[in-house]
Write an enzyme that holds these catalytic residues in place. Structure first.
Site: not given
Ligand code: BES
Ligand code: MN
Ligand code: ZN
Length: 493
Positions: A271, A345
């Site tokens: 990230k 997931r």
């Molecule tokens: N934990 C994150 C989602 C999240 C984002 C929670 C902001 C709370 C606040 C999750 O694991 C994630 O990173 N999801 C990605 C999925 C994508 C890579 C398909 C996302 O939402 O960008």
């Molecule tokens: Mn994630």
């Protein structure tokens, strides 16, 4: 250190306090038990109201130091309508706590003599007091603005005994919400998978049976999906199974499953740095499930419930899972890991399959801070609700309104399901940006078999929302009150 809060109830007559709070209705002198308190100030109502422009409107207040030194705080009643929602009383308790805290008094009496204040309403009022009082300040040095070290609030009521039962019953749910807040607020250096599991294990004191599965056991079960998320971290995964058996032994349990990513760096698909610290809260689903189990056990809910949480840390390293890797879930489904940041997931895939396979539950509800896309869609006001079962979805929506933890239903369909097909494996863990929350939900649905199921995407509600009357903490403990309400209203004998 936090100020300690004690809440007691007492009959109207009785010992005076350093500060007494009474309510006044708009353009009406205090009546009943409040009238005696008002009389003790020696002030003339009409004259004071005129001088202070105080008319008893909701939000207005009059802070009086009587000639004898006693202090009386008169609040515009803002009392909830008799036929209004019960959660208006929770909010009223929250704003009452804020008013009391601002006086910096440490011994306070509050006279509640309205006919509308049923035992249940008082239970909500006290819940609001406690929820608003919560602060996560364990890592802050003491500050002058913290107020006195202790605060004792005595509610003066017509029937304290009747209120006490309701206060205790609702208080169990508050305990659960506060536990969830603590878990979400705790930084990841303190709360790893092992430490989180240890906190869940302490629910054994309440009669919850707790099993903690370590990586060797998860390996044997074939949980290649959950395990691949943890493999880049030095901290080993845990799967925690909590059971509360308060119902008929023959009844199938209700099942709650939580995403417990103690920190989500994104892994190799790392990230960006901005706000990455928020990802200590990526275990908000697991925190809600743990808080719910605490609430149900504390109030000895007459129902069988299992809580399953998948605890992992998602880190990049030489041993981390890579984009393109293919793993095999416990269900036998093969998964192409396209993006290591779509890890929630992967954790839930095995936790859900395990739960339905072992417990054959009446329904399965999972909570997860799953997608940024749900924050784009719904902001911090509603959590996303996805379900394969209309009755369960309808009940959840109703419970959300009652608990003031609101849900908004989102679609599932074969057309969306098709999007998660993979070139090399059965399915892939990441698709494109369109419908990002829905494709995540479709992925989860592949692991629920034919169990009635709902997925709550709480990425926008588990942390970081604006302050409310009942919460000023980063983490509101979202989900505990909602699911406790669902159980109370629809699944207890
Ligand atoms: N934990 C994150 C989602 C999240 C984002 C929670 C902001 C709370 C606040 C999750 O694991 C994630 O990173 N999801 C990605 C999925 C994508 C890579 C398909 C996302 O939402 O960008
Ligand atoms: Mn994630
Ligand atoms: Zn995540």
């Amino acid at each position: 250190m936090s100020q300690t809060l004690t809440i007691r109830t007492a009959a109207f007559n009785g010992e005076p306090a350093a500060l007494t709070v009474i309510y006044a209705r708009e353009d009406q002198a205090p009546t009943g038990a409040a009238a005696a308190v008002w009389a003790s100030t020696g002030l003339d109502w009409a004259a004071s109201a005129a001088a202070g422009a105080f008319r008893g409107r909701p939000g207005q207040s009059l802070d009086i130091i009587a000639s004898g030194g006693a202090r009386v705080l008169v609040l515009g009643s803002g009392r909830p309508a008799a036929d209004g929602p019960l959660n208006a009383w929770t909010d009223r308790g929250g704003s009452l706590l804020a008013r009391i805290a601002a006086t910096r008094a440490s011994l306070v009496s509050v006279v509640i003599d309205e006919a509308e204040a049923t035992p249940q309403a008082i239970g909500e009022l006290v819940a609001g007091l406690r929820l608003r009082h919560y602060r996560f300040d364990r890592y802050k040095s003491p500050r002058p603005e913290d107020g006195p070290p202790s605060l004792t609030i005595t509610l003066k009521l017509a029937d304290p005994a009747a209120a006490n039962a309701a206060i205790a019953d609702r208080g169990a749910t508050v305990d659960g919400t506060l536990l969830a807040r603590d878990l979400v607020n705790e930084p990841a250096n303190v709360l790893g998978p092992v430490e989180f599991a240890a906190r869940a294990a302490s629910l054994a004191d309440l009669g919850v049976s707790v099993e903690i599965l370590e990586p060797e056991a998860l390996e044997k079960l074939g949980m290649g999906s959950l395990l691949c998320v943890a493999q880049g971290s030095d901290r080993p995964a845990r799967l925690v199974v909590m059971q509360w058996r308060g119902g008929n032994p023959d009844d199938a349990p209700l099942a709650f499953v939580g995403k417990g990513v103690v920190f989500d760096t994104g892994g190799i698909s790392i990230k960006p740095a901005g706000s990455m610290e928020d990802m200590k809260g990526d275990m908000g689903g697991a925190a809600a499930v743990t808080g719910l189990m605490l609430a149900l056990a504390t109030r000895k809910a007459p129902v069988n419930v299992v809580g399953v949480i998948g605890l992992v840390e998602n880190m990049p390293s030489g041993s981390a899972v890579r984009p393109g890797d293919i793993v095999k879930a416990m269900s036998g489904t093969t998964i192409e890991v396209i993006n290591t940041d779509a890890e929630g997931r992967l954790v839930l895939a095995d936790a859900l399959w395990y739960t339905q396979d072992r417990f054959k539950p009446k329904f399965m509800i999972n909570l997860a801070t799953l997608t940024g896309a749900i924050v784009v869609a719904l902001g911090h006001e509603h959590a996303g609700l996805f379900s394969n079962n209309d009755e369960l979805a309808t009940r959840l929506l109703a419970a959300g309104l009652s608990a003031n933890e609101k849900l908004w239903r989102m679609p599932l369909s074969p057309a969306y399901d098709k999007l998660i097909e993979s070139k090399f494996a059965d399915i892939r863990n990441s698709v494109g940006r369109p419908a990002g929350s829905i494709t995540a939900a479709q992925f989860l649905q592949r692991f629920v078999n034919d169990t009635p199921w709902a997925h709550l995407d709480i990425a926008g509600t588990a942390f970081g929302a604006a302050n409310t009357e009942v919460n000023t903490s980063w983490a509101p403990g979202f989900g505990v009150a909602l699911l406790d309400r669902l159980v109370r209203d629809f699944y207890q004998g």
